[in-house]
Design a protein around this motif. Structure first.
Motif, PDB file in Angstrom:
ATOM      1  N   ASN A 198       4.616   4.420  -9.107  1.00 52.07           N
ATOM      2  CA  ASN A 198       3.379   4.375  -8.336  1.00 52.07           C
ATOM      3  C   ASN A 198       2.161   3.581  -9.139  1.00 52.07           C
ATOM      4  O   ASN A 198       1.610   3.010  -8.621  1.00 52.07           O
ATOM      5  CB  ASN A 198       2.870   5.652  -7.890  1.00 52.07           C
ATOM      6  CG  ASN A 198       3.966   6.203  -6.978  1.00 52.07           C
ATOM      7  OD1 ASN A 198       4.513   5.578  -5.899  1.00 52.07           O
ATOM      8  ND2 ASN A 198       3.918   7.511  -6.488  1.00 52.07           N
ATOM      9  N   HIS A 199       2.259   4.122 -10.405  1.00 49.78           N
ATOM     10  CA  HIS A 199       1.110   3.177 -11.291  1.00 49.78           C
ATOM     11  C   HIS A 199       1.618   1.549 -11.299  1.00 49.78           C
ATOM     12  O   HIS A 199       0.509   0.890 -11.370  1.00 49.78           O
ATOM     13  CB  HIS A 199       1.387   3.885 -12.612  1.00 49.78           C
ATOM     14  CG  HIS A 199       0.277   3.151 -13.454  1.00 49.78           C
ATOM     15  ND1 HIS A 199      -1.181   2.978 -13.362  1.00 49.78           N
ATOM     16  CD2 HIS A 199       0.344   2.496 -14.731  1.00 49.78           C
ATOM     17  CE1 HIS A 199      -1.770   2.467 -14.483  1.00 49.78           C
ATOM     18  NE2 HIS A 199      -0.869   1.843 -15.249  1.00 49.78           N
ATOM     19  N   GLN A 253      -0.047  -4.264  -6.885  1.00 48.99           N
ATOM     20  CA  GLN A 253      -0.969  -4.591  -5.560  1.00 48.99           C
ATOM     21  C   GLN A 253      -2.448  -5.189  -6.131  1.00 48.99           C
ATOM     22  O   GLN A 253      -3.006  -5.941  -5.344  1.00 48.99           O
ATOM     23  CB  GLN A 253      -1.070  -3.066  -4.792  1.00 48.99           C
ATOM     24  CG  GLN A 253      -2.027  -3.489  -3.547  1.00 48.99           C
ATOM     25  CD  GLN A 253      -2.292  -2.216  -2.958  1.00 48.99           C
ATOM     26  OE1 GLN A 253      -2.134  -0.951  -3.352  1.00 48.99           O
ATOM     27  NE2 GLN A 253      -2.703  -2.074  -1.646  1.00 48.99           N
ATOM     28  N   GLN A 254      -2.797  -4.714  -6.975  1.00 49.30           N
ATOM     29  CA  GLN A 254      -4.106  -5.128  -7.570  1.00 49.30           C
ATOM     30  C   GLN A 254      -3.854  -6.764  -8.011  1.00 49.30           C
ATOM     31  O   GLN A 254      -4.776  -7.595  -7.734  1.00 49.30           O
ATOM     32  CB  GLN A 254      -4.746  -4.378  -8.997  1.00 49.30           C
ATOM     33  CG  GLN A 254      -5.144  -2.959  -8.404  1.00 49.30           C
ATOM     34  CD  GLN A 254      -5.543  -2.086  -9.727  1.00 49.30           C
ATOM     35  OE1 GLN A 254      -5.427  -2.776 -10.640  1.00 49.30           O
ATOM     36  NE2 GLN A 254      -5.583  -0.921  -9.660  1.00 49.30           N
ATOM     37  N   ASP A 283       0.372   0.253  -7.938  1.00 44.60           N
ATOM     38  CA  ASP A 283      -0.989   0.149  -7.884  1.00 44.60           C
ATOM     39  C   ASP A 283      -1.314  -1.223  -8.950  1.00 44.60           C
ATOM     40  O   ASP A 283      -2.113  -2.322  -8.183  1.00 44.60           O
ATOM     41  CB  ASP A 283      -1.618   1.100  -8.701  1.00 44.60           C
ATOM     42  CG  ASP A 283      -1.634   2.442  -8.024  1.00 44.60           C
ATOM     43  OD1 ASP A 283      -1.452   2.348  -6.679  1.00 44.60           O
ATOM     44  OD2 ASP A 283      -1.570   3.413  -8.426  1.00 44.60           O
ATOM     45  N   GLN A 284      -0.748  -1.582  -9.927  1.00 44.73           N
ATOM     46  CA  GLN A 284      -1.076  -2.690 -10.718  1.00 44.73           C
ATOM     47  C   GLN A 284      -0.503  -3.986  -9.822  1.00 44.73           C
ATOM     48  O   GLN A 284      -1.218  -5.070  -9.960  1.00 44.73           O
ATOM     49  CB  GLN A 284      -0.314  -2.681 -12.109  1.00 44.73           C
ATOM     50  CG  GLN A 284      -1.083  -1.758 -13.056  1.00 44.73           C
ATOM     51  CD  GLN A 284      -0.484  -1.498 -14.297  1.00 44.73           C
ATOM     52  OE1 GLN A 284       0.821  -1.721 -14.602  1.00 44.73           O
ATOM     53  NE2 GLN A 284      -1.187  -1.345 -15.401  1.00 44.73           N
ATOM     54  N   GLY A 342       0.751  -1.230  -0.094  1.00 42.59           N
ATOM     55  CA  GLY A 342       0.154   0.248  -0.136  1.00 42.59           C
ATOM     56  C   GLY A 342       0.925   1.212   0.224  1.00 42.59           C
ATOM     57  O   GLY A 342       0.527   2.485  -0.180  1.00 42.59           O
ATOM     58  N   ARG A 385       3.453   4.092  -1.075  1.00 39.59           N
ATOM     59  CA  ARG A 385       3.810   4.840  -2.664  1.00 39.59           C
ATOM     60  C   ARG A 385       5.123   5.568  -2.424  1.00 39.59           C
ATOM     61  O   ARG A 385       5.279   6.116  -1.431  1.00 39.59           O
ATOM     62  CB  ARG A 385       2.615   5.468  -3.329  1.00 39.59           C
ATOM     63  CG  ARG A 385       1.268   4.616  -3.509  1.00 39.59           C
ATOM     64  CD  ARG A 385       1.711   3.522  -4.487  1.00 39.59           C
ATOM     65  NE  ARG A 385       0.531   2.950  -4.854  1.00 39.59           N
ATOM     66  CZ  ARG A 385       0.431   1.689  -4.314  1.00 39.59           C
ATOM     67  NH1 ARG A 385       1.373   1.163  -3.325  1.00 39.59           N
ATOM     68  NH2 ARG A 385      -0.627   0.825  -4.597  1.00 39.59           N
TER      69      ARG A 385
END
Length: 472
Positions: free
Chosen positions: A227-228, A234-235, A231-232, A207, A209
């Motif tokens: 960060n993008h 983490q998803q 995000d991917q 979580g 960044r």
């Protein structure tokens, strides 16, 4: 000259050393160029002055008006001398009185003038001169006029420039090194902050960044991209965790039932029903096959790219389905050429039909047609339909909108998820669209490929593709 390489040095060191090397080369080239241009200009000026005087004296010698004592402008350090080819001095300036010939060179054949820089020992001292030689005649005898202009000013200017620039080069290099070192540190400070933050991120703490600097430069864009990517990641990790948890949950029930049957068979062999045991094994095997296919799709494995007719494939799939199911009305009268993995796309049709069979009341309709650059296949049933809020959720793995009926029918909640992933791998889409009549309407869209003669021949072998098809 290439900047030195330091494979294990930091970026600050490499940048500073590179900047110093480039500046040093540039300063050296500029210094050498300035000295060369300055010296050449002064020497050329001295040569022009000496040539003008030598040509004037050569004319006087040819006219017979040459005087023995040659004069030079007052205050100038110049040389004048006329020498015959036999070495006799016909005339000379005062500073060469009683001196031997100052030079012996002459213009080469076809040239009237020659010039050299040399040191000449005059009455007063030995100094550098630019000496010009001009051929002439005196009373029928060939002679050479030598005229020299002092190069002391050129040498003084050369030494002055050299002595002024050399001490300034180390100071300038030190300034460049200091500025480069500090600016590099300032530019890399956000990078170090990003590195430190990334070093703290683990698979259990995705979580966090990295900080994005406000400079809007390359570092800021790199931080945004990172960060993008996080995000991917983490998803993807969340999906993997949910997938493992759901898979474990789904496998637990059939394995528990299978274990119960085995325990009953051990304790009471006479109560064993082979069909029950086989049903549990088949259910576990189907679930494992679905999970394996999803894992391969998640790994990004590219499907085969063979051309075929989706209408033919749909008709074949309908005809080989097991009996005891509702008949299907097929409308696939026109060719629908696509490119991809035939087995995977047949799996989409099977999964959509399985879903429709579980929910249809009495009718299932399948339509396949080519429209523009796409091929569209629709599977519609007259069941209870899909609520608008659930039209996207039905494609989530292990999702069942009708829990009891899905379990009784043997559904795992993976069919539509697998079908959508296969469609995406082929560059297409699978969506739940608003129905035209009561029920559910699932629409598969794939890129259309050019039709070939092989596809047309396959359509003739398949036979009619419009009408009601009974399962085998």
């Amino acid at each position: 000259m290439r900047p030195p390489r330091f494979p294990h040095a930091s970026v600050r060191v490499k940048t500073t050393v590179g900047a110093l090397t480039i500046v040093f080369i540039a300063l050296g080239a500029a210094c050498a160029g300035l000295l060369t241009v300055t010296r050449h200009g002064l020497v050329e000026t001295a040569e022009k002055t000496a040539r003008t005087r030598a040509e004037a004296i050569a004319r006087d010698t040819r006219d017979g008006t040459l005087v023995q004592r040659l004069s030079v402008p007052g205050g100038e350090d110049s040389l004048l001398q006329v020498v015959t080819d036999h070495g006799r001095i016909l005339a000379a300036s005062e500073n060469l009185t009683g001196r031997p010939p100052i030079a012996a060179f002459q213009p080469s054949a076809g040239r009237a003038v020659a010039a050299r820089s040399m040191r000449v020992d005059t009455v007063t001292a030995e100094r550098p001169y630019r000496v010009v030689a001009v051929r002439t005649e005196s009373e029928g005898n060939a002679a050479t006029v030598y005229a020299g202009t002092s190069l002391q000013t050129a040498e003084f200017t050369y030494r002055l420039i050299l002595s002024s620039m050399i001490p300034g080069i180390p100071l300038l290099l030190a300034l460049v090194a200091t500025v480069t070192w500090r600016n590099t540190a300032r530019a890399l400070r956000p990078v170090e902050a990003i590195r430190a933050e990334v070093a703290e991120i683990t698979e259990r703490d995705l979580g966090r960044r990295v900080p994005v600097p406000a400079s809007h430069d390359e570092v800021a864009r790199m931080a945004t991209t990172m960060n993008h990517t996080l995000d991917q990641l983490q998803q993807a990790m969340d999906r993997q965790r949910r997938f493992v948890a759901d898979a474990s949950h789904e496998l637990r029930n059939p394995i528990a039932a299978l274990r119960a049957h085995v325990e009953v068979a051990i304790a009471h062999p006479e109560l064993l029903h082979g069909s029950d045991l086989l049903d549990d094994v088949v259910r576990v095997q189907a679930l494992v096959d679905d999970l394996l296919l999803l894992a391969r799709l998640d790994a990004g494995r590219r499907p085969d790219q063979a051309p075929f007719d989706l209408a033919d494939l749909t008709a074949e799939t309908l005809r080989r389905r097991p009996g005891g199911q509702l008949p299907v009305v097929l409308d696939a009268s026109t060719p629908a050429p696509v490119r991809g993995d035939r087995g995977h796309l047949a799996r989409i049709i099977d999964n959509l039909l399985d879903n429709a069979q579980r929910h249809a009341a009495a009718r299932i309709t399948v339509t396949v047609a080519a429209t523009g650059d796409t091929v569209v296949a629709e599977v519609c049933d007259d069941g209870s339909g899909i609520a608008p809020a659930d039209r996207e959720r039905v494609f989530t793995r292990f999702t069942r909108l009708d829990e009891s009926r899905s379990r009784d029918a043997g559904g795992t909640g993976l069919g539509l998820a697998i079908a959508r992933d296969i469609a995406a791998a082929h560059g297409g889409t699978l969506t739940a669209q608003p129905p035209r009549t009561p029920g559910a309407r699932l629409v598969l869209t794939l890129p259309r490929c050019p039709a070939t003669a092989d596809l047309a021949e396959g359509a003739r072998r398949t036979g009619p593709r419009t009408g009601t098809i009974e399962p085998a």
